[in-house]
Design an enzyme around this catalytic site. Structure first.
Site, PDB file in Angstrom:
ATOM      1  N   LYS A 107      44.844  21.117  49.943  1.00 40.54           N
ATOM      2  CA  LYS A 107      45.850  20.064  50.164  1.00 40.54           C
ATOM      3  C   LYS A 107      47.260  20.621  50.004  1.00 40.54           C
ATOM      4  O   LYS A 107      48.225  19.883  49.928  1.00 40.54           O
ATOM      5  CB  LYS A 107      45.639  18.927  49.168  1.00 40.54           C
ATOM      6  CG  LYS A 107      44.281  18.264  49.273  1.00 40.54           C
ATOM      7  CD  LYS A 107      44.120  17.238  48.159  1.00 40.54           C
ATOM      8  CE  LYS A 107      42.684  16.745  48.081  1.00 40.54           C
ATOM      9  NZ  LYS A 107      42.448  15.980  46.841  1.00 40.54           N
ATOM     10  N   ARG A 139      31.385  41.044  40.709  1.00 40.97           N
ATOM     11  CA  ARG A 139      31.445  41.728  39.423  1.00 40.97           C
ATOM     12  C   ARG A 139      32.512  41.139  38.501  1.00 40.97           C
ATOM     13  O   ARG A 139      32.239  40.888  37.327  1.00 40.97           O
ATOM     14  CB  ARG A 139      31.742  43.218  39.627  1.00 40.97           C
ATOM     15  CG  ARG A 139      30.525  44.052  39.860  1.00 40.97           C
ATOM     16  CD  ARG A 139      30.860  45.234  40.713  1.00 40.97           C
ATOM     17  NE  ARG A 139      31.267  44.767  42.031  1.00 40.97           N
ATOM     18  CZ  ARG A 139      30.401  44.461  42.992  1.00 40.97           C
ATOM     19  NH1 ARG A 139      29.122  44.585  42.787  1.00 40.97           N
ATOM     20  NH2 ARG A 139      30.808  44.011  44.158  1.00 40.97           N
ATOM     21  N   THR A 140      33.710  40.942  39.008  1.00 44.05           N
ATOM     22  CA  THR A 140      34.799  40.524  38.118  1.00 44.05           C
ATOM     23  C   THR A 140      34.494  39.154  37.523  1.00 44.05           C
ATOM     24  O   THR A 140      34.516  38.975  36.303  1.00 44.05           O
ATOM     25  CB  THR A 140      36.140  40.502  38.880  1.00 44.05           C
ATOM     26  OG1 THR A 140      36.338  41.784  39.456  1.00 44.05           O
ATOM     27  CG2 THR A 140      37.290  40.179  37.953  1.00 44.05           C
ATOM     28  N   ARG A 184      42.037  35.197  40.280  1.00 39.41           N
ATOM     29  CA  ARG A 184      42.089  36.099  41.442  1.00 39.41           C
ATOM     30  C   ARG A 184      42.685  35.313  42.606  1.00 39.41           C
ATOM     31  O   ARG A 184      42.236  34.195  42.899  1.00 39.41           O
ATOM     32  CB  ARG A 184      40.699  36.616  41.804  1.00 39.41           C
ATOM     33  CG  ARG A 184      40.706  37.406  43.103  1.00 39.41           C
ATOM     34  CD  ARG A 184      39.389  38.086  43.374  1.00 39.41           C
ATOM     35  NE  ARG A 184      39.207  39.242  42.512  1.00 39.41           N
ATOM     36  CZ  ARG A 184      38.203  40.101  42.645  1.00 39.41           C
ATOM     37  NH1 ARG A 184      37.304  39.933  43.584  1.00 39.41           N
ATOM     38  NH2 ARG A 184      38.105  41.131  41.841  1.00 39.41           N
ATOM     39  N   HIS A 224      44.634  45.286  39.864  1.00 41.31           N
ATOM     40  CA  HIS A 224      43.381  44.810  39.288  1.00 41.31           C
ATOM     41  C   HIS A 224      43.260  45.492  37.924  1.00 41.31           C
ATOM     42  O   HIS A 224      42.448  46.398  37.737  1.00 41.31           O
ATOM     43  CB  HIS A 224      42.221  45.196  40.206  1.00 41.31           C
ATOM     44  CG  HIS A 224      40.942  44.469  39.904  1.00 41.31           C
ATOM     45  ND1 HIS A 224      40.751  43.738  38.751  1.00 41.31           N
ATOM     46  CD2 HIS A 224      39.786  44.377  40.597  1.00 41.31           C
ATOM     47  CE1 HIS A 224      39.535  43.218  38.770  1.00 41.31           C
ATOM     48  NE2 HIS A 224      38.924  43.594  39.870  1.00 41.31           N
TER      49      HIS A 224
END
Lengths: 178, 344
Positions: free
Chosen positions: B102, B73-74, B124, B163
């Site tokens: 890396k 969704r986000t 995120r 969030h």
């Protein structure tokens, strides 16, 4: 081995000309506080278990620093570790200023470590910042909020950058980092 | 508490957002939240009328998405919002194919991508506080005519911390759409309140409002963090921790369900069983005890292993979680316009 002819002479602490005396530290905290200060190039004399009529138990630690100054971060942790502390600033051999109680700033930096293992300051490193939510008082524990992970830590769980918590320091469980 | 309502946002509040990072609800005041919600609702109307009308609003702007944790969704709502506004999107959606494998830090990734002519970043990351750290490096470098200016960094979720866009672009606009206000309502938060970052953000947002009461319903092991409860008390917000939601149900206006966050904390089988038995939102309970006007929200996804709310709830009038999810596109499109000073 022959005894010194004038024992008082070599035992005497050389007076501070320009610098700082951190006095009335709780006994057992002096070496840890010294460890938090950047004393590498300074002439520093720690004094442990001196007699005190102010601190319950009758003993105190004291630190004499010739030159240098204390950052807001350093003063903040001195106040947190030892609320009884007094800081004396010496200029030209005379007492210029005395501070007690030592203020805790609104924000502390790299002198503390976040106790949250998932915090970015622990996983990726970088600078640290903590908002001081509660100054230490007789009734309320010291509380800080990590600016990054927004987790709150209080009292004995507050961790210094050397890895020890306030609880460790009060119990004398710490090691020198140098 | 100064409020501006949910109609047109005054210029002085609007201007606060230009070039601003969106990291945590703690960075907002009440007016900020109202301004974002007002933009979300205006954008929802605009898109409903004819979504093609929005196509010029951010034409030519570029969004960089950096998603180191799974998202449906986000990430999709941000991408959809950007496309609807006429902008474009590119970035990292699988850390396994980026230099993260890396050992590159997020801060370095941002410093590099800042020079690739992006106008926003949506991030995120699994580390808590990582997006705030990244935002400190999110500014146009010397190769850009906007050298030195901030590139807005938006937190799409940082571990179990925050969030914020779920709260201000999705959850709160859905509440305001139904009740016209965030104040004076009874909210119930259900299930994993320890690890659910959407709950943390929502409750922190409500601290800027005047809710009638908050109920926190969860197993003991997954309770709301102590510092959030302490802050509720400090803000004078009435709250109660309850072991089952049924008894409080007749009072509740907004029922916010969540799922156990097994990706953050492994739970023993007996606790999983208890969660299924006690914390599942059941259709028969809603039918018999809830107000008709109550709305059920859920940040989704619904974990099919726990099935809460159970599928029978979907057809009840109180079920608003898909509508809530759809609000995420309008809410995020409205936020993007705010951050670039585009008035709706």
């Amino acid at each position: 081995m022959t005894a010194p002819t004038e024992p008082r002479e070599y035992m005497r602490i050389r007076p501070i000309h320009n610098g700082t005396v951190i006095d009335h530290l709780l006994p057992g905290t002096g070496l840890f506080i010294l460890n938090l200060l950047d004393y590498t190039t300074l002439r520093v004399t720690p004094g442990l278990n001196y007699n005190s009529d102010r601190i319950p138990g009758g003993k105190k630690d004291i630190i004499y620093m010739e030159g240098g100054d204390l950052t807001a971060d350093q003063m903040g942790v001195i106040a947190v570790i030892s609320p009884s502390a007094t800081i004396n600033w010496i200029v030209d051999g005379k007492l210029s200023r005395k501070t007690h109680p030592v203020p805790v700033p609104d924000e502390l930096g790299d002198i503390l470590l976040c106790s949250n293992a998932k915090c970015t300051t622990n996983t990726e490193g970088g600078s640290r910042r903590f908002k001081v939510l509660q100054q230490p008082t007789d009734t309320d524990p010291f509380r800080v909020l990590c600016r990054y992970c927004e987790k709150e830590f209080y009292g004995p769980l507050v961790r210094f950058y050397t890895g020890q918590t306030l609880k460790d320091v009060r119990r004398g469980r710490f090691e020198f980092r140098r | 508490m100064v409020t501006i309502g949910f109609d047109k946002c005054p210029d002085e509040v609007y201007k606060r957002f230009e070039g601003r990072h969106i990291i945590s609800i703690r960075d907002f005041d009440r007016q900020d939240i109202e301004c974002i919600i007002s933009n979300a609702l205006s954008m929802a109307e605009l898109l409903k009328k004819d979504h093609r009308q929005a196509r010029h609003l951010l034409e030519g702007q570029r969004m960089g998405v950096i998603f180191y944790e799974p998202s449906t969704r986000t990430v999709l709502s941000f991408e959809t919002a950007m496309e609807l506004l006429g902008g474009s999107v590119s970035g990292i959606k699988d850390p396994k194919v980026s230099s993260a494998v890396k050992g590159e830090t997020l801060a370095d990734t941002i410093r590099v991508m800042a020079g690739y002519f992006y106008d926003f970043f949506v991030i995120r990351h699994y580390d808590e506080g990582s997006v705030r750290r990244a935002s400190e490096h999110s500014r146009y470098p010397a190769n850009n005519m906007n050298e030195g200016k901030t590139i807005p960094a938006i937190n799409g979720g940082d571990g179990s911390n925050q969030h914020p866009t779920q709260t201000v672009c999705t959850d709160m606009p859905t509440v305001v759409k139904h009740f016209g206000t965030l104040d004076g309502l009874v909210y119930l938060f259900n299930n994993d309140l320890k690890n659910g970052r959407t709950v943390h953000s929502f409750v922190e947002g409500l601290m800027l409002c005047k809710p009638k009461k908050l109920y926190f319903c969860s197993p003991t092991q997954l309770r709301t963090p102590e510092n959030i409860l302490r802050e509720c008390a400090a803000h004078g917000i009435a709250f109660e921790q309850i072991p089952r939601y049924e008894d409080a149900l007749p009072e509740v206006d907004v029922f916010y369900d969540t799922r156990p966050q097994l990706e953050r904390e492994q739970l023993p089988d007996d606790l999983k069983g208890k969660i299924r038995a006690v914390y599942t939102v059941r259709a028969d309970e809603i039918r018999s005890k809830a107000k008709k006007e109550m709305i059920i929200l859920h940040p989704l996804p619904r974990d099919s292993k726990f099935n809460s709310p159970e599928y029978a709830v979907d057809s009840l009038p109180q079920a608003r979680y898909f509508e809530q999810s759809h609000m995420g596109v309008a809410g995020r499109a409205g936020l993007l316009c705010l951050l670039k000073g585009v008035r709706l």
